[in-house]
Design a protein around this motif. Structure first.
Motif, short mmCIF file in Angstrom:
data_model
loop_
_atom_site.label_atom_id
_atom_site.label_comp_id
_atom_site.label_asym_id
_atom_site.label_seq_id
_atom_site.Cartn_x
_atom_site.Cartn_y
_atom_site.Cartn_z
N THR A 242 3.14 13.09 2.03
CA THR A 242 3.15 12.30 0.80
C THR A 242 3.03 13.22 -0.41
N SER B 42 1.23 11.99 -2.81
CA SER B 42 0.16 11.21 -3.43
C SER B 42 -1.18 11.92 -3.34
N GLN C 13 -7.32 4.16 -7.76
CA GLN C 13 -5.95 4.63 -7.53
C GLN C 13 -5.01 3.47 -7.79
N ARG D 178 -3.37 1.20 -5.98
CA ARG D 178 -3.53 -0.12 -5.37
C ARG D 178 -4.70 -0.89 -5.98
N GLU E 24 -3.04 -2.57 -8.72
CA GLU E 24 -2.19 -3.66 -8.20
C GLU E 24 -3.04 -4.87 -7.84
N THR F 196 1.93 -2.78 -2.95
CA THR F 196 2.24 -3.72 -4.05
C THR F 196 2.50 -5.11 -3.48
N ASN G 237 10.54 4.03 -4.46
CA ASN G 237 10.08 4.78 -3.30
C ASN G 237 10.85 4.42 -2.03
N ASP H 193 5.79 -0.56 -12.27
CA ASP H 193 5.02 0.33 -11.42
C ASP H 193 5.38 1.73 -11.93
N THR I 14 4.09 4.56 -11.35
CA THR I 14 3.69 5.66 -10.48
C THR I 14 4.59 6.89 -10.60
N ARG I 15 5.92 6.64 -10.59
CA ARG I 15 6.87 7.76 -10.72
C ARG I 15 7.86 7.49 -11.86
N SER J 44 -0.41 4.78 -10.24
CA SER J 44 -1.12 5.67 -9.33
C SER J 44 -1.04 7.05 -9.96
N LYS K 131 -2.07 9.60 -8.91
CA LYS K 131 -1.96 10.59 -7.85
C LYS K 131 -0.55 11.13 -7.70
N LYS K 132 0.39 10.54 -8.42
CA LYS K 132 1.78 11.04 -8.33
C LYS K 132 2.13 11.74 -9.64
N ARG L 80 9.36 5.64 6.91
CA ARG L 80 9.59 4.60 5.91
C ARG L 80 10.72 3.73 6.44
N ARG M 227 10.57 10.37 5.60
CA ARG M 227 10.43 10.94 4.26
C ARG M 227 9.81 12.33 4.30
N1 F0G Z 1 3.35 2.18 -6.02
C1 F0G Z 1 4.15 3.11 -5.46
C2 F0G Z 1 5.61 3.11 -5.80
C3 F0G Z 1 3.61 4.04 -4.56
O1 F0G Z 1 4.42 4.95 -4.02
C4 F0G Z 1 2.24 3.98 -4.26
C5 F0G Z 1 1.65 4.91 -3.30
C6 F0G Z 1 1.45 3.00 -4.86
C7 F0G Z 1 2.05 2.12 -5.74
C8 F0G Z 1 -0.01 2.85 -4.56
O2 F0G Z 1 -0.73 3.86 -5.14
O3 F0G Z 1 -1.67 5.16 -3.22
O4 F0G Z 1 -2.61 5.36 -5.52
O5 F0G Z 1 -2.97 3.32 -4.21
N2 F0G Z 1 2.33 5.61 -2.54
C9 F0G Z 1 1.87 6.62 -1.60
C10 F0G Z 1 3.05 7.20 -0.88
C11 F0G Z 1 0.78 6.17 -0.70
O6 F0G Z 1 2.81 8.06 -0.01
O7 F0G Z 1 4.19 6.83 -1.16
P1 F0G Z 1 -2.07 4.45 -4.47
#
Ligand code: F0G
Length: 460
Positions: free
Chosen positions: A53, A55, A102, A104, A107, A130, A189, A218, A220-221, A258, A260-261, A385, A408
């Motif tokens: 990942t 993440s 994080q 989720r 979400e 999500t 994703n 979202d 995240t990315r 997130s 984390k990305k 995936r 992936r």
């Molecule tokens: N939305 C997307 C598009 C994500 O890819 C992820 C997490 C989340 C929400 C949730 O975020 O992990 O911080 O709670 N994706 C990770 C992955 C787990 O490996 O794709 P999170």
């Protein structure tokens, strides 16, 4: 702007390193058996190159590590929270910010606050956590992504786009009052890290405005999505990615994130919104589930690192090198005639496991099998995936059978070098050469939620 250069190189040098360990094939056979052929259950000490990942796996900068010493660990109203709010307002443009541990967590707050039982939430393809939060809040997810997104061979440059006709039909059939919001993800994703275009988002906005339905991103990315817009959409080549991110957010009502990305931190996320009522409800809930509304389950130092990570991430040189590395791996695999999803996505290269193992039925879990075999071959860890991630239909209990059955190879940001990419491509090539020996997997244990994380398998 620097994007006119022909080639890219990492806009950093390496100050601190972490040794990698290499195991033998016998060791990996044992480890994989103990892990039930699920790469999530393999202890990281047995992994060579970890592409599970992107993440929480990024390398933080010296500035972000220094920020960890500036944690204001007050229970309430820490100054790091102010810095985070300022960064979100500046780069994403949303007014109210609720930190969460994080993505989720955010979400959960969004779904619980806006969804009523029986509601439908349209989105540009599902994401595991999500969708689950939408379902747990009593809603149902409805996929309104364009058909090309489900086709690993389609070279559509914006496979993350919404099919406007499908969205309109859906809103008309369930009724606008049963659609609490439309959920739009940056570089989708599950479609292979595929972006939406600004033009498409603008059309989604004008359609949803007609019905009075808000848009939640979202994010995240989202930055990765902005880079594809800069490079591929007419009219944006002279914009910075930061400007494009702001423009995208100006078309939405808020976002879940997130950190984390894109934001380069190991932990952290947030919900951001311009809607005061949602903010008020999210503040109520965050206190129950995460922590006070000014820290949301994070330490002050984590909030500070995320504030700095957001600012650092919004750099054209950074994002170009980040996606450049993903594309380098993708192109190396394509040269070796390995079946991968095209176009190459933003955060990962997705191996098309259906073509890779074209002799296996989907019920033999080809993508899970491929992740297991790649690990066995090389110690490189990838992630499924496909049918395992897609889970079961909440009503019928049968497997959801997604068109995409993918494995992936996810690239952490700023962690691996080009040489690691070469080694990875070689290992995938060796796994491909042995593909006919593979008989697939059987599932032996399946947890109730998000089964891909902890499910166990054995060879068929
Ligand atoms: N939305 C997307 C598009 C994500 O890819 C992820 C997490 C989340 C929400 C949730 O975020 O992990 O911080 O709670 N994706 C990770 C992955 C787990 O490996 O794709 P999170």
């Amino acid at each position: 702007m620097s994007v006119v250069k022909q080639s890219w190189a990492e806009p950093f040098k390496i100050k601190s390193v972490e040794p990698l360990t290499m195991s033998t094939r016998e060791e990996r056979e044992r480890v994989l058996r103990l892990a039930g052929y699920n790469t999530f259950l393999v202890p990281s000490k047995h992994v060579y190159i970890d592409l599970l990942t992107d993440s929480g796996t990024s390398a933080m900068s010296d500035s972000m590590w220094a920020a960890m010493m500036l944690g204001d660990e007050a229970y309430a109203g820490s100054r790091n929270f102010e810095h985070l709010v300022n960064a979100v307002r500046k780069y994403y443009g949303f007014r109210h910010v609720v930190p969460t541990h994080q993505g989720r967590g955010a979400e959960h707050l969004l779904s619980r606050s806006l969804i009523k039982p029986g509601d439908t939430v349209p989105g540009n393809m599902y994401f595991t956590t999500t969708r689950l939060h939408q379902e747990l809040a009593g809603g149902a997810f409805a996929d309104v992504i364009i058909a090309e997104a489900h086709d690993p061979h389609s070279t559509h440059p914006f496979k993350g786009n919404v099919d406007l006709q499908r969205l309109d039909d859906l809103i008309r059939s369930v009724g606008a009052d049963r659609v609490p919001y439309v959920s739009i993800a940056g570089t989708v994703n599950m479609a292979g890290g595929q972006p939406f275009s600004m033009e498409n988002l603008r059309q989604v906005r004008s359609l949803t405005s007609k019905y009075g339905i808000p848009i939640y991103l979202d994010a995240t990315r989202l930055l990765e999505n902005a880079y594809f817009i800069q490079r591929q959409e007419e009219g944006y080549s002279n914009w910075t990615v930061a400007e494009i991110v702001r423009e995208i957010c100006a078309l939405a009502d808020g976002c879940t994130m997130s950190g984390k990305k894109d934001s380069l931190v190991n932990i952290g996320g947030f919900l951001a919104t311009n809607d005061k009522r949602l903010y008020e409800e999210a503040c109520n809930l965050v206190i129950v589930y995460e922590g006070l509304h000014t820290y949301g389950g994070l330490a002050g130092r984590d909030l500070e690192a995320m504030a700095r990570g957001i600012a650092e991430s919004m750099s054209d040189d950074h994002i170009r090198a980040r996606i450049g590395q993903v594309e380098y791996l993708g192109e190396t695999l394509l040269k070796r005639k390995i079946p991968v999803v095209v176009p190459i996505g933003g955060h990962a290269v997705f191996l098309n496991a259906r073509s890779f193992y074209d002799h296996l039925p989907q019920d033999a879990f080809p993508a899970q099998t491929l992740a297991a075999n790649l690990y066995l071959q090389s110690g490189i860890r990838a992630m499924e995936r496909g049918i395992v991630s897609a889970g079961r239909n909440a009503e019928t209990g049968d497997h959801n059978r997604p068109a995409l059955e993918l494995t992936r190879l996810t690239l952490p940001r700023r962690v691996y070098t080009q040489a690691h990419m070469d080694v990875t491509a070689e290992a995938v090539g060796e796994t491909y050469a042995e593909r006919r020996k593979t008989t697939g997997l059987k599932i032996t244990f399946e947890p109730k939620y998000l089964r891909f994380f902890r499910a166990r398998f054995r060879p068929r």
